[in-house]
Motif scaffolding. Sequence first.
Motif, PDB file in Angstrom:
ATOM      1  N   PHE A   1      39.842  54.169  12.702  1.00 33.25           N
ATOM      2  CA  PHE A   1      39.952  54.335  13.969  1.00 33.25           C
ATOM      3  C   PHE A   1      39.280  55.174  13.875  1.00 33.25           C
ATOM      4  O   PHE A   1      39.639  56.405  13.513  1.00 33.25           O
ATOM      5  CB  PHE A   1      41.608  54.468  14.481  1.00 33.25           C
TER       6      PHE A   1
ATOM      7  N   ASP B   1      31.995  56.499  26.203  1.00 36.82           N
ATOM      8  CA  ASP B   1      31.613  55.176  25.293  1.00 36.82           C
ATOM      9  C   ASP B   1      33.017  55.006  24.434  1.00 36.82           C
ATOM     10  O   ASP B   1      32.983  56.170  23.108  1.00 36.82           O
ATOM     11  CB  ASP B   1      30.251  55.663  24.995  1.00 36.82           C
ATOM     12  N   VAL B   2      33.454  54.115  23.962  1.00 41.55           N
ATOM     13  CA  VAL B   2      34.223  53.380  22.975  1.00 41.55           C
ATOM     14  C   VAL B   2      32.837  52.821  21.997  1.00 41.55           C
ATOM     15  O   VAL B   2      32.332  52.736  21.929  1.00 41.55           O
ATOM     16  CB  VAL B   2      35.008  52.663  23.234  1.00 41.55           C
TER      17      VAL B   2
ATOM     18  N   THR C   1      34.558  58.624  23.664  1.00 36.68           N
ATOM     19  CA  THR C   1      36.081  58.650  23.972  1.00 36.68           C
ATOM     20  C   THR C   1      37.200  60.267  22.703  1.00 36.68           C
ATOM     21  O   THR C   1      37.524  60.745  22.882  1.00 36.68           O
ATOM     22  CB  THR C   1      36.449  57.613  24.232  1.00 36.68           C
ATOM     23  N   ASN C   2      37.034  59.656  21.712  1.00 37.73           N
ATOM     24  CA  ASN C   2      37.508  60.450  20.529  1.00 37.73           C
ATOM     25  C   ASN C   2      37.378  60.089  19.351  1.00 37.73           C
ATOM     26  O   ASN C   2      36.717  59.562  18.751  1.00 37.73           O
ATOM     27  CB  ASN C   2      39.014  59.385  20.487  1.00 37.73           C
TER      28      ASN C   2
ATOM     29  N   ASP D   1      37.712  55.726  18.577  1.00 36.90           N
ATOM     30  CA  ASP D   1      37.864  54.977  19.788  1.00 36.90           C
ATOM     31  C   ASP D   1      38.858  53.913  19.805  1.00 36.90           C
ATOM     32  O   ASP D   1      39.533  53.209  20.565  1.00 36.90           O
ATOM     33  CB  ASP D   1      36.197  55.022  20.238  1.00 36.90           C
ATOM     34  N   SER D   2      38.382  53.051  18.319  1.00 38.57           N
ATOM     35  CA  SER D   2      38.940  51.514  18.587  1.00 38.57           C
ATOM     36  C   SER D   2      38.991  51.666  17.588  1.00 38.57           C
ATOM     37  O   SER D   2      38.801  52.143  16.474  1.00 38.57           O
ATOM     38  CB  SER D   2      37.810  50.904  19.087  1.00 38.57           C
ATOM     39  N   GLY D   3      39.751  50.705  16.526  1.00 43.02           N
ATOM     40  CA  GLY D   3      39.867  50.472  15.165  1.00 43.02           C
ATOM     41  C   GLY D   3      38.949  49.310  14.907  1.00 43.02           C
ATOM     42  O   GLY D   3      38.623  48.516  15.568  1.00 43.02           O
ATOM     43  N   ASN D   4      38.223  49.116  13.699  1.00 42.83           N
ATOM     44  CA  ASN D   4      37.503  48.531  13.212  1.00 42.83           C
ATOM     45  C   ASN D   4      37.697  48.795  11.219  1.00 42.83           C
ATOM     46  O   ASN D   4      38.105  49.002  10.899  1.00 42.83           O
ATOM     47  CB  ASN D   4      35.780  49.007  13.276  1.00 42.83           C
ATOM     48  N   TRP D   5      37.911  46.605  10.911  1.00 43.35           N
ATOM     49  CA  TRP D   5      38.200  46.948   9.705  1.00 43.35           C
ATOM     50  C   TRP D   5      37.262  46.489   8.849  1.00 43.35           C
ATOM     51  O   TRP D   5      36.535  46.044   9.394  1.00 43.35           O
ATOM     52  CB  TRP D   5      39.687  45.848   9.521  1.00 43.35           C
TER      53      TRP D   5
ATOM     54  N   VAL E   1      32.337  51.876  17.923  1.00 42.74           N
ATOM     55  CA  VAL E   1      33.663  51.071  16.501  1.00 42.74           C
ATOM     56  C   VAL E   1      31.914  51.149  15.939  1.00 42.74           C
ATOM     57  O   VAL E   1      31.410  49.878  15.772  1.00 42.74           O
ATOM     58  CB  VAL E   1      33.787  49.801  17.471  1.00 42.74           C
TER      59      VAL E   1
END
Length: 130
Positions: free
Chosen positions: A111, A28-29, A63-64, A113-117, A31
């Motif tokens: 960062f 799963d990603v 995932t990461n 799995d995904s970028g979140n700001w 965030v």
Amino acid sequence: MKFTSLLLAVVSFFTVALAIPVNLDKRDVFVPPILYPHSGTVWTINERHNVTWDTSNAPVNITNSKGLIMLRKDNMATPLILAEGFNILLGRFEITVPWVVEGDDYSLVLFGDSGNWSENFTITGSDISF
């Protein structure tokens, strides 16, 4: 003869490809929302702060899981990496505020799995005089 050899090669390739075991674990990603800094936060250059994010809804298989925190200015990424290589499930990581132009249009990107700001916040100058 050439057609038969080509057909045999293609069939052989697919037979081998289908025989290779594939790991189909569901990933799963993740965030996680950044909690700090937030709107209204003021950081001073060279101070240390804990960047924090919510890990309460983390999936079992990420995932990461290696994190990276970068600085943004004017809604654009800068080349400033504030932290990298940490476990995204920690929920916080201490950084040092870099020497940058003062302003109220900074945010962080987390960062994994995904970028979140984060929300925009302010960075001010230090009390160090030359």
